[in-house]
Design a protein around this motif. Structure first.
Motif, PDB file in Angstrom:
ATOM      1  N   GLY A 124     -25.526   9.654 -34.378  1.00 19.07           N
ATOM      2  CA  GLY A 124     -26.133  10.960 -34.629  1.00 19.07           C
ATOM      3  C   GLY A 124     -26.856  11.050 -35.948  1.00 19.07           C
ATOM      4  O   GLY A 124     -26.976  12.137 -36.536  1.00 19.07           O
ATOM      5  N   CYS A 125     -27.351   9.917 -36.442  1.00 18.01           N
ATOM      6  CA  CYS A 125     -28.070   9.897 -37.719  1.00 18.01           C
ATOM      7  C   CYS A 125     -29.547  10.213 -37.524  1.00 18.01           C
ATOM      8  O   CYS A 125     -30.120   9.987 -36.454  1.00 18.01           O
ATOM      9  CB  CYS A 125     -27.937   8.521 -38.378  1.00 18.01           C
ATOM     10  N   ASN A 126     -30.164  10.724 -38.570  1.00 22.38           N
ATOM     11  CA  ASN A 126     -31.617  10.873 -38.612  1.00 22.38           C
ATOM     12  C   ASN A 126     -32.198   9.561 -39.137  1.00 22.38           C
ATOM     13  O   ASN A 126     -31.751   9.060 -40.176  1.00 22.38           O
ATOM     14  CB  ASN A 126     -32.010  12.019 -39.543  1.00 22.38           C
ATOM     15  N   LEU A 127     -33.194   9.030 -38.450  1.00 15.80           N
ATOM     16  CA  LEU A 127     -33.680   7.696 -38.765  1.00 15.80           C
ATOM     17  C   LEU A 127     -35.118   7.717 -39.270  1.00 15.80           C
ATOM     18  O   LEU A 127     -36.032   8.163 -38.571  1.00 15.80           O
ATOM     19  CB  LEU A 127     -33.579   6.792 -37.535  1.00 15.80           C
ATOM     20  N   PHE A 128     -35.317   7.235 -40.502  1.00 14.30           N
ATOM     21  CA  PHE A 128     -36.635   6.985 -41.057  1.00 14.30           C
ATOM     22  C   PHE A 128     -36.806   5.475 -41.177  1.00 14.30           C
ATOM     23  O   PHE A 128     -35.834   4.747 -41.425  1.00 14.30           O
ATOM     24  CB  PHE A 128     -36.783   7.615 -42.444  1.00 14.30           C
ATOM     25  N   ALA A 129     -38.012   5.004 -41.007  1.00 10.17           N
ATOM     26  CA  ALA A 129     -38.228   3.553 -41.042  1.00 10.17           C
ATOM     27  C   ALA A 129     -39.544   3.226 -41.721  1.00 10.17           C
ATOM     28  O   ALA A 129     -40.487   4.028 -41.747  1.00 10.17           O
ATOM     29  CB  ALA A 129     -38.220   2.975 -39.627  1.00 10.17           C
ATOM     30  N   TYR A 130     -39.568   2.013 -42.261  1.00  8.21           N
ATOM     31  CA  TYR A 130     -40.806   1.459 -42.815  1.00  8.21           C
ATOM     32  C   TYR A 130     -41.005   0.066 -42.252  1.00  8.21           C
ATOM     33  O   TYR A 130     -40.077  -0.755 -42.243  1.00  8.21           O
ATOM     34  CB  TYR A 130     -40.766   1.388 -44.341  1.00  8.21           C
ATOM     35  N   ASP A 131     -42.207  -0.191 -41.763  1.00  8.25           N
ATOM     36  CA  ASP A 131     -42.589  -1.527 -41.320  1.00  8.25           C
ATOM     37  C   ASP A 131     -44.111  -1.569 -41.263  1.00  8.25           C
ATOM     38  O   ASP A 131     -44.757  -0.533 -41.089  1.00  8.25           O
ATOM     39  CB  ASP A 131     -41.996  -1.843 -39.938  1.00  8.25           C
ATOM     40  N   LEU A 132     -44.651  -2.764 -41.416  1.00 10.00           N
ATOM     41  CA  LEU A 132     -46.106  -2.914 -41.308  1.00 10.00           C
ATOM     42  C   LEU A 132     -46.584  -2.633 -39.892  1.00 10.00           C
ATOM     43  O   LEU A 132     -47.724  -2.211 -39.680  1.00 10.00           O
ATOM     44  CB  LEU A 132     -46.509  -4.333 -41.730  1.00 10.00           C
ATOM     45  N   THR A 133     -45.699  -2.864 -38.908  1.00  6.09           N
ATOM     46  CA  THR A 133     -46.024  -2.602 -37.506  1.00  6.09           C
ATOM     47  C   THR A 133     -44.995  -1.640 -36.942  1.00  6.09           C
ATOM     48  O   THR A 133     -43.800  -1.915 -36.973  1.00  6.09           O
ATOM     49  CB  THR A 133     -46.019  -3.905 -36.681  1.00  6.09           C
ATOM     50  N   GLU A 134     -45.460  -0.523 -36.409  1.00  6.56           N
ATOM     51  CA  GLU A 134     -44.543   0.455 -35.839  1.00  6.56           C
ATOM     52  C   GLU A 134     -44.152   0.068 -34.418  1.00  6.56           C
ATOM     53  O   GLU A 134     -44.952  -0.473 -33.664  1.00  6.56           O
ATOM     54  CB  GLU A 134     -45.187   1.846 -35.838  1.00  6.56           C
ATOM     55  N   SER A 135     -42.905   0.355 -34.080  1.00  7.65           N
ATOM     56  CA  SER A 135     -42.402   0.118 -32.733  1.00  7.65           C
ATOM     57  C   SER A 135     -42.496   1.403 -31.934  1.00  7.65           C
ATOM     58  O   SER A 135     -41.859   2.404 -32.270  1.00  7.65           O
ATOM     59  CB  SER A 135     -40.948  -0.356 -32.785  1.00  7.65           C
ATOM     60  N   GLN A 136     -43.284   1.378 -30.867  1.00  8.04           N
ATOM     61  CA  GLN A 136     -43.429   2.565 -30.036  1.00  8.04           C
ATOM     62  C   GLN A 136     -42.108   2.935 -29.379  1.00  8.04           C
ATOM     63  O   GLN A 136     -41.773   4.111 -29.221  1.00  8.04           O
ATOM     64  CB  GLN A 136     -44.493   2.333 -28.961  1.00  8.04           C
ATOM     65  N   GLU A 137     -41.326   1.920 -29.032  1.00  7.53           N
ATOM     66  CA  GLU A 137     -40.013   2.174 -28.433  1.00  7.53           C
ATOM     67  C   GLU A 137     -39.121   2.960 -29.384  1.00  7.53           C
ATOM     68  O   GLU A 137     -38.443   3.908 -28.981  1.00  7.53           O
ATOM     69  CB  GLU A 137     -39.340   0.845 -28.072  1.00  7.53           C
ATOM     70  N   LEU A 138     -39.140   2.576 -30.674  1.00  8.62           N
ATOM     71  CA  LEU A 138     -38.314   3.285 -31.645  1.00  8.62           C
ATOM     72  C   LEU A 138     -38.845   4.690 -31.913  1.00  8.62           C
ATOM     73  O   LEU A 138     -38.069   5.629 -32.102  1.00  8.62           O
ATOM     74  CB  LEU A 138     -38.236   2.488 -32.944  1.00  8.62           C
ATOM     75  N   VAL A 139     -40.163   4.834 -31.916  1.00  6.98           N
ATOM     76  CA  VAL A 139     -40.755   6.166 -32.103  1.00  6.98           C
ATOM     77  C   VAL A 139     -40.298   7.095 -30.984  1.00  6.98           C
ATOM     78  O   VAL A 139     -39.916   8.250 -31.214  1.00  6.98           O
ATOM     79  CB  VAL A 139     -42.291   6.073 -32.155  1.00  6.98           C
ATOM     80  N   GLU A 140     -40.344   6.586 -29.750  1.00  2.00           N
ATOM     81  CA  GLU A 140     -39.915   7.386 -28.603  1.00  2.00           C
ATOM     82  C   GLU A 140     -38.427   7.714 -28.674  1.00  2.00           C
ATOM     83  O   GLU A 140     -37.975   8.723 -28.114  1.00  2.00           O
ATOM     84  CB  GLU A 140     -40.237   6.639 -27.306  1.00  2.00           C
ATOM     85  N   MET A 141     -37.677   6.863 -29.371  1.00  2.00           N
ATOM     86  CA  MET A 141     -36.237   7.088 -29.520  1.00  2.00           C
ATOM     87  C   MET A 141     -35.947   8.116 -30.612  1.00  2.00           C
ATOM     88  O   MET A 141     -34.827   8.594 -30.753  1.00  2.00           O
ATOM     89  CB  MET A 141     -35.563   5.758 -29.858  1.00  2.00           C
ATOM     90  N   GLY A 142     -36.965   8.439 -31.407  1.00  2.00           N
ATOM     91  CA  GLY A 142     -36.790   9.441 -32.447  1.00  2.00           C
ATOM     92  C   GLY A 142     -36.870   8.912 -33.865  1.00  2.00           C
ATOM     93  O   GLY A 142     -36.661   9.666 -34.820  1.00  2.00           O
ATOM     94  N   VAL A 143     -37.175   7.629 -34.021  1.00  2.00           N
ATOM     95  CA  VAL A 143     -37.333   7.054 -35.356  1.00  2.00           C
ATOM     96  C   VAL A 143     -38.678   7.498 -35.927  1.00  2.00           C
ATOM     97  O   VAL A 143     -39.712   7.406 -35.262  1.00  2.00           O
ATOM     98  CB  VAL A 143     -37.260   5.515 -35.313  1.00  2.00           C
ATOM     99  N   GLN A 144     -38.663   7.963 -37.157  1.00  2.07           N
ATOM    100  CA  GLN A 144     -39.900   8.410 -37.807  1.00  2.07           C
ATOM    101  C   GLN A 144     -40.329   7.401 -38.846  1.00  2.07           C
ATOM    102  O   GLN A 144     -39.582   7.096 -39.777  1.00  2.07           O
ATOM    103  CB  GLN A 144     -39.682   9.782 -38.461  1.00  2.07           C
ATOM    104  N   TYR A 145     -41.524   6.850 -38.692  1.00  2.00           N
ATOM    105  CA  TYR A 145     -42.059   5.894 -39.662  1.00  2.00           C
ATOM    106  C   TYR A 145     -42.697   6.641 -40.820  1.00  2.00           C
ATOM    107  O   TYR A 145     -43.449   7.595 -40.641  1.00  2.00           O
ATOM    108  CB  TYR A 145     -43.079   4.971 -39.000  1.00  2.00           C
ATOM    109  N   LEU A 146     -42.376   6.182 -42.035  1.00  2.00           N
ATOM    110  CA  LEU A 146     -42.884   6.793 -43.258  1.00  2.00           C
ATOM    111  C   LEU A 146     -43.283   5.706 -44.242  1.00  2.00           C
ATOM    112  O   LEU A 146     -42.856   4.554 -44.117  1.00  2.00           O
ATOM    113  CB  LEU A 146     -41.795   7.667 -43.900  1.00  2.00           C
ATOM    114  N   PRO A 147     -44.082   6.036 -45.246  1.00  2.00           N
ATOM    115  CA  PRO A 147     -44.326   5.080 -46.336  1.00  2.00           C
ATOM    116  C   PRO A 147     -43.006   4.706 -46.997  1.00  2.00           C
ATOM    117  O   PRO A 147     -42.055   5.498 -47.001  1.00  2.00           O
ATOM    118  CB  PRO A 147     -45.243   5.857 -47.290  1.00  2.00           C
TER     119      PRO A 147
END
Length: 329
Positions: free
Chosen positions: A167-190
């Protein structure tokens, strides 16, 4: 085909011999690590099989080439300890195991988080001594906390899936974003935003010139007071001296590491009867909120099976002049 395996432990030999039951390959196992000082041991071998703390620099590779070695088979994902350009110059191919059991490393990262948070290691020791007090054992709920994930390859993605279950809120950084993770609720940020907003930061990126010491005095200054930092990737992602300062100043509230910047002189060895000369590791061990494991995150039966099988497949493809799908280029 003759293969020299360096930095061998009993379990490495056991797995290679089990999967080489038909004696297709001629293995020689060396306990010593591969460096320019030990590279002469490779005379007469076609392939060398190396691990994370072998030092395969230009000097080492020149000796390998002189001795007729044609393939460096890394039995790990990382290859930052190999001078790839020098290997190319000398016509030596380099292969690796890009993924074996990402869940193994991801689950160990979670184990570090839970142990640091709920202090189960301390509770275990107390109860063994007949001390059933709860004093200073208080933790926090993971549910609802913000977790920053630096690197969302297969291991980082597996880690995200586990933490989502908490039940955690997930922020992520990577040079390439994963669409699967985005759909899962992961938010990519600088990266700066990930550092600033996260309660827990877990490192899952490779070691490159751009990621070396990604955790340093400047990035620590951006983080929340009391932040938890977890590293199961590569030791040099963290500037150890700056991390010690951060711990002393209580900027870092918890730190769990399975890798360490100077680990090649320590990890995988029994030094219990030795005087350890590394002041940084001694200082880290002095903090009650630091948990260190010695590069064991990968160490599961499933991972060892995959590491061995993929390494043998890499060698077989080279022997048969097939495409090296796991070549480092």
């Amino acid at each position: 085909m003759k293969i020299a395996v360096f930095s061998t432990k009993s379990y490495d030999q056991e797995y290679f011999e089990n999967y080489n039951s038909e004696k297709k390959y001629d293995f020689t196992f060396f306990e010593t690590s591969l460096t320019s000082s030990t590279a002469n041991l490779t005379l007469g071998f076609d392939v060398i099989c190396a691990f994370v703390n072998d030092k395969i620099d230009q000097d080492t590779i020149e000796i390998l080439a002189k001795n007729g070695v044609k393939l460096i088979a890394m039995r790990c994902a990382g290859f930052n300890n190999v001078d790839i350009q020098s290997a190319k110059t000398h016509g030596i191919k380099v292969v690796r195991v890009p993924a074996y059991s990402p869940e193994a490393v991801a689950e160990h990262s979670v184990a570090l988080i839970l142990t640091l948070n709920r202090k189960t290691h301390k509770a275990y020791n107390r109860v063994r001594e007949g001390n059933f007090s709860l004093k200073n054992l208080i933790g926090f709920n993971l549910h609802g906390k913000t977790v920053g994930v630096v690197g969302t390859g297969q291991i980082g993605a597996a880690f995200c899936r586990i933490m989502k279950g908490f039940g955690c809120n997930l922020f992520a950084y990577d040079l390439t974003e994963s669409q699967e993770l985005v759909e899962m609720g992961v938010q990519y940020l600088p990266i700066d935003e990930v550092f600033m907003q996260s309660d827990i930061i877990s490192l899952h990126c490779p070691l490159t010139p751009g990621t070396k010491h990604i955790v340093n005095s400047s990035s620590l200054a951006q983080m929340k007071d009391g932040v938890m930092i977890i590293n199961t990737s590569r030791g040099a992602l963290i500037n150890t001296a700056d991390a010690i300062d951060g711990l002393a100043q209580k900027k870092i509230g918890y730190m769990g590491i399975d890798v360490y910047e100077q680990e090649e002189k320590l990890f995988f060895e029994d030094l219990s009867e030795s005087i350890i000369q590394d002041d940084y590791i001694l200082r880290l061990n002095s903090f009650p909120n630091v948990l260190i494991t010695s590069h064991q995150a990968y160490f599961t039966k499933e991972a060892m099976d995959q590491i061995t099988l993929i390494t043998l497949d890499n060698i077989q493809a080279f022997e048969n002049k097939q495409q090296l799908i796991n070549e480092v280029v």
